[in-house]
Design an enzyme around this catalytic site. Structure first.
Site, PDB file in Angstrom:
ATOM      1  N   ASP A  30       0.968  -1.096  -0.027  1.00  0.00           N
ATOM      2  CA  ASP A  30       0.019   0.012   0.139  1.00  0.00           C
ATOM      3  C   ASP A  30       0.912   1.204  -0.034  1.00  0.00           C
ATOM      4  O   ASP A  30       1.784   1.221   0.681  1.00  0.00           O
ATOM      5  CB  ASP A  30      -0.746   0.032   1.277  1.00  0.00           C
ATOM      6  CG  ASP A  30      -1.932   0.890   0.965  1.00  0.00           C
ATOM      7  OD1 ASP A  30      -2.514   1.410   0.058  1.00  0.00           O
ATOM      8  OD2 ASP A  30      -2.589   1.320   2.218  1.00  0.00           O
ATOM      9  N   ASN A  78     -10.030  -3.167  -7.431  1.00  0.00           N
ATOM     10  CA  ASN A  78      -9.371  -2.161  -7.885  1.00  0.00           C
ATOM     11  C   ASN A  78      -9.920  -1.818  -9.438  1.00  0.00           C
ATOM     12  O   ASN A  78      -9.506  -0.690 -10.215  1.00  0.00           O
ATOM     13  CB  ASN A  78      -7.893  -2.558  -8.184  1.00  0.00           C
ATOM     14  CG  ASN A  78      -7.111  -2.450  -6.999  1.00  0.00           C
ATOM     15  OD1 ASN A  78      -6.103  -3.331  -6.767  1.00  0.00           O
ATOM     16  ND2 ASN A  78      -7.575  -1.725  -6.128  1.00  0.00           N
TER      17      ASN A  78
END
Length: 255
Positions: A30, A78
């Site tokens: 991340d 995503n």
């Protein structure tokens, strides 16, 4: 020059990491976008630097004797990102496989893909299939790439498979044990998950390996993924080494 206290702390951390080495480590990579923003760069540059961090981490995991490394490459959620960014991510994935597959194979790395794939990009799927096939017999670290992956979807697919078998009369409901459920998940055959690392300082699992992480240790690091390297991995391993894993039981002192 570091003080004696710092040297002693570093020595203790190294000893803790060496004493208890996790077999299976998973990473939520991340912070690419925030890294780019903090450096005044476009988001794509953060993703590109993130791909370099993947290379460093795979090498470090192999050298440190980690048996399995699972990375959250692209979640099923995503796809809601801007089309341009998705195209850039797919391009990076293609380049990573084309440029790194030969080296991964030469280093005895086994590449494995989990998730549902994505039919709208057959080129990506073809490259992933090729990478799995080429490295299938390798016996070094297993690099599992979670692509178009969502843990709740994975669990639902496993449950649907069992439901079909029960409906067909080939399986009794009481035969569906946790061990059997493990075998129906995308990660079947991998060692039990020991450690989940998330970078960027966020502290959540984000629909990643929810079943597998039931008793995994969680380590959250205040570093954006593009800056992740062997030193950060060793820091996470040292933290893992300091943990006392009781799996719901008690220790010798009844705690």
């Amino acid at each position: 020059m570091p003080s004696g206290t710092v040297i002693e702390t570093e020595a203790r951390d190294a000893a803790a990491a060496d004493a208890v080495r996790p077999r299976h480590v998973a990473i939520i990579m991340d912070g690419n976008g925030r890294w780019a923003t903090s450096h005044g760069l476009p988001r794509f540059e953060g993703h590109r630097r993130g791909a370099e961090a993947v290379r460093r981490t795979v090498t470090a995991a192999r050298e440190l004797g980690i048996e399995a490394l699972t990375i959250y490459s692209f979640s099923s959620e995503n796809w809601s990102r801007p089309e341009e960014e998705i195209g850039q991510l797919m391009g990076l994935l293609k380049r990573f496989i084309r440029s790194d597959l030969k080296e991964l194979h030469a280093n005895n790395v086994r590449l494995r893909i989990i998730g549902e794939g994505h039919p709208t990009d057959p080129e990506v799927q073809g490259l992933l299939d090729e990478a799995e096939t080429l490295t299938r017999a390798n016996t070094g670290v297993t690099l599992t790439v979670a692509f178009n992956y969502g843990s709740r979807n994975e669990i639902a697919r496993a449950a649907q498979s069992f439901a079909r078998q029960v409906a067909a009369g080939t399986l009794r409901p009481e035969d569906i044990t946790p061990e059997r459920f493990d075998e129906a998940l995308d990660t079947a055959g991998l060692p039990p998950l020991d450690l989940v690392i998330r970078t960027s300082g966020e502290q959540r699992l984000s629909n990643f390996l929810l079943w597998q992480a039931a008793y995994a240790e969680l380590v959250f690091l205040p570093v954006f993924w593009p800056d992740f390297d062997r030193a950060w991995l060793e820091r996470a391993l040292a933290e893992y080494g300091r943990r006392e894993r009781r799996f719901g039981g008690v220790d010798a002192n009844g705690r």
